[in-house]
Design a protein around this motif. Sequence first.
Motif, PDB file in Angstrom:
ATOM      1  N   LEU A  70       0.823  -1.210   0.000  1.00  0.00           N
ATOM      2  CA  LEU A  70       0.000   0.000   0.000  1.00  0.00           C
ATOM      3  C   LEU A  70       0.856   1.259   0.000  1.00  0.00           C
ATOM      4  O   LEU A  70       0.582   2.217  -0.734  1.00  0.00           O
ATOM      5  CB  LEU A  70      -0.951  -0.009   1.198  1.00  0.00           C
ATOM      6  N   ALA A  71       1.906   1.288   0.829  1.00  0.00           N
ATOM      7  CA  ALA A  71       2.789   2.460   0.886  1.00  0.00           C
ATOM      8  C   ALA A  71       3.485   2.673  -0.456  1.00  0.00           C
ATOM      9  O   ALA A  71       3.587   3.806  -0.945  1.00  0.00           O
ATOM     10  CB  ALA A  71       3.813   2.299   2.006  1.00  0.00           C
ATOM     11  N   MET A  72       3.953   1.589  -1.064  1.00  0.00           N
ATOM     12  CA  MET A  72       4.640   1.722  -2.356  1.00  0.00           C
ATOM     13  C   MET A  72       3.665   2.127  -3.451  1.00  0.00           C
ATOM     14  O   MET A  72       4.010   2.918  -4.339  1.00  0.00           O
ATOM     15  CB  MET A  72       5.362   0.425  -2.715  1.00  0.00           C
ATOM     16  N   HIS A  73       2.440   1.607  -3.407  1.00  0.00           N
ATOM     17  CA  HIS A  73       1.430   2.003  -4.398  1.00  0.00           C
ATOM     18  C   HIS A  73       1.109   3.489  -4.264  1.00  0.00           C
ATOM     19  O   HIS A  73       1.041   4.214  -5.262  1.00  0.00           O
ATOM     20  CB  HIS A  73       0.154   1.165  -4.227  1.00  0.00           C
ATOM     21  N   ASP A  74       0.932   3.951  -3.028  1.00  0.00           N
ATOM     22  CA  ASP A  74       0.661   5.361  -2.776  1.00  0.00           C
ATOM     23  C   ASP A  74       1.809   6.222  -3.287  1.00  0.00           C
ATOM     24  O   ASP A  74       1.606   7.219  -3.995  1.00  0.00           O
ATOM     25  CB  ASP A  74       0.432   5.582  -1.281  1.00  0.00           C
ATOM     26  N   LEU A  75       3.038   5.839  -2.955  1.00  0.00           N
ATOM     27  CA  LEU A  75       4.211   6.580  -3.412  1.00  0.00           C
ATOM     28  C   LEU A  75       4.294   6.598  -4.931  1.00  0.00           C
ATOM     29  O   LEU A  75       4.521   7.648  -5.538  1.00  0.00           O
ATOM     30  CB  LEU A  75       5.484   5.978  -2.812  1.00  0.00           C
ATOM     31  N   ARG A  76       4.098   5.453  -5.546  1.00  0.00           N
ATOM     32  CA  ARG A  76       4.161   5.373  -7.009  1.00  0.00           C
ATOM     33  C   ARG A  76       3.108   6.276  -7.649  1.00  0.00           C
ATOM     34  O   ARG A  76       3.388   7.000  -8.604  1.00  0.00           O
ATOM     35  CB  ARG A  76       3.961   3.934  -7.479  1.00  0.00           C
ATOM     36  N   THR A  77       1.893   6.271  -7.100  1.00  0.00           N
ATOM     37  CA  THR A  77       0.821   7.113  -7.638  1.00  0.00           C
ATOM     38  C   THR A  77       1.197   8.585  -7.583  1.00  0.00           C
ATOM     39  O   THR A  77       1.034   9.330  -8.550  1.00  0.00           O
ATOM     40  CB  THR A  77      -0.486   6.862  -6.852  1.00  0.00           C
ATOM     41  N   VAL A  78       1.723   9.013  -6.443  1.00  0.00           N
ATOM     42  CA  VAL A  78       2.126  10.419  -6.283  1.00  0.00           C
ATOM     43  C   VAL A  78       3.264  10.755  -7.248  1.00  0.00           C
ATOM     44  O   VAL A  78       3.232  11.790  -7.928  1.00  0.00           O
ATOM     45  CB  VAL A  78       2.542  10.708  -4.822  1.00  0.00           C
ATOM     46  N   LEU A  79       4.271   9.900  -7.328  1.00  0.00           N
ATOM     47  CA  LEU A  79       5.427  10.176  -8.195  1.00  0.00           C
ATOM     48  C   LEU A  79       5.026  10.235  -9.660  1.00  0.00           C
ATOM     49  O   LEU A  79       5.480  11.115 -10.398  1.00  0.00           O
ATOM     50  CB  LEU A  79       6.516   9.124  -7.977  1.00  0.00           C
ATOM     51  N   VAL A  80       4.175   9.322 -10.091  1.00  0.00           N
ATOM     52  CA  VAL A  80       3.740   9.318 -11.500  1.00  0.00           C
ATOM     53  C   VAL A  80       2.945  10.584 -11.807  1.00  0.00           C
ATOM     54  O   VAL A  80       3.161  11.227 -12.837  1.00  0.00           O
ATOM     55  CB  VAL A  80       2.927   8.036 -11.816  1.00  0.00           C
ATOM     56  N   ARG A  81       2.042  10.962 -10.907  1.00  0.00           N
ATOM     57  CA  ARG A  81       1.249  12.171 -11.132  1.00  0.00           C
ATOM     58  C   ARG A  81       2.137  13.413 -11.176  1.00  0.00           C
ATOM     59  O   ARG A  81       1.999  14.264 -12.053  1.00  0.00           O
ATOM     60  CB  ARG A  81       0.180  12.310 -10.041  1.00  0.00           C
ATOM     61  N   LYS A  82       3.087  13.509 -10.243  1.00  0.00           N
ATOM     62  CA  LYS A  82       3.975  14.673 -10.212  1.00  0.00           C
ATOM     63  C   LYS A  82       4.868  14.725 -11.456  1.00  0.00           C
ATOM     64  O   LYS A  82       5.128  15.796 -11.998  1.00  0.00           O
ATOM     65  CB  LYS A  82       4.847  14.647  -8.949  1.00  0.00           C
TER      66      LYS A  82
END
Length: 134
Positions: free
Chosen positions: A113-125
């Motif tokens: 979950l933490a990695m998915h959240d991080l990946r989502t934020v990084l991809v969007r940014k």
Amino acid sequence: MAAELPEYYFRVRENGAFVFRVDTENKQRRIDMDQIAVVNIRKGEIKPHGERDLSDEDIAIIRDWMAERMELLDHRDIDDIHRAVDYLNSTAHWAQSKASDAQLEAVTDALLLAMHDLRTVLVRKKADRMLERD
């Protein structure tokens, strides 16, 4: 010893500092610290302590400290992120080579979950930055 002490002392707190004037020029030859201000770095505020009036020199020294502190905190933030990358690499090695099934069961969902959240934020940014360049 007295000649080595700074004229101001900043007692750091979460979002700023309490500012003290250091005095060693007294009859008892002891160190006195007189609070002169409260600093809030996030808001960029300098509030005199009590009924005190801050001199231009006081304000200049406090502003210099604020700038240096912000630079230090920014440096620490990016250093923490570089450490997080190292921890992720160490975690991958641990999961692959050392972790028991029970240990993996205990942490897998939280990590995913933490990695998915991080990946989502990084991809969007990253997408936002790419759109800004175009």
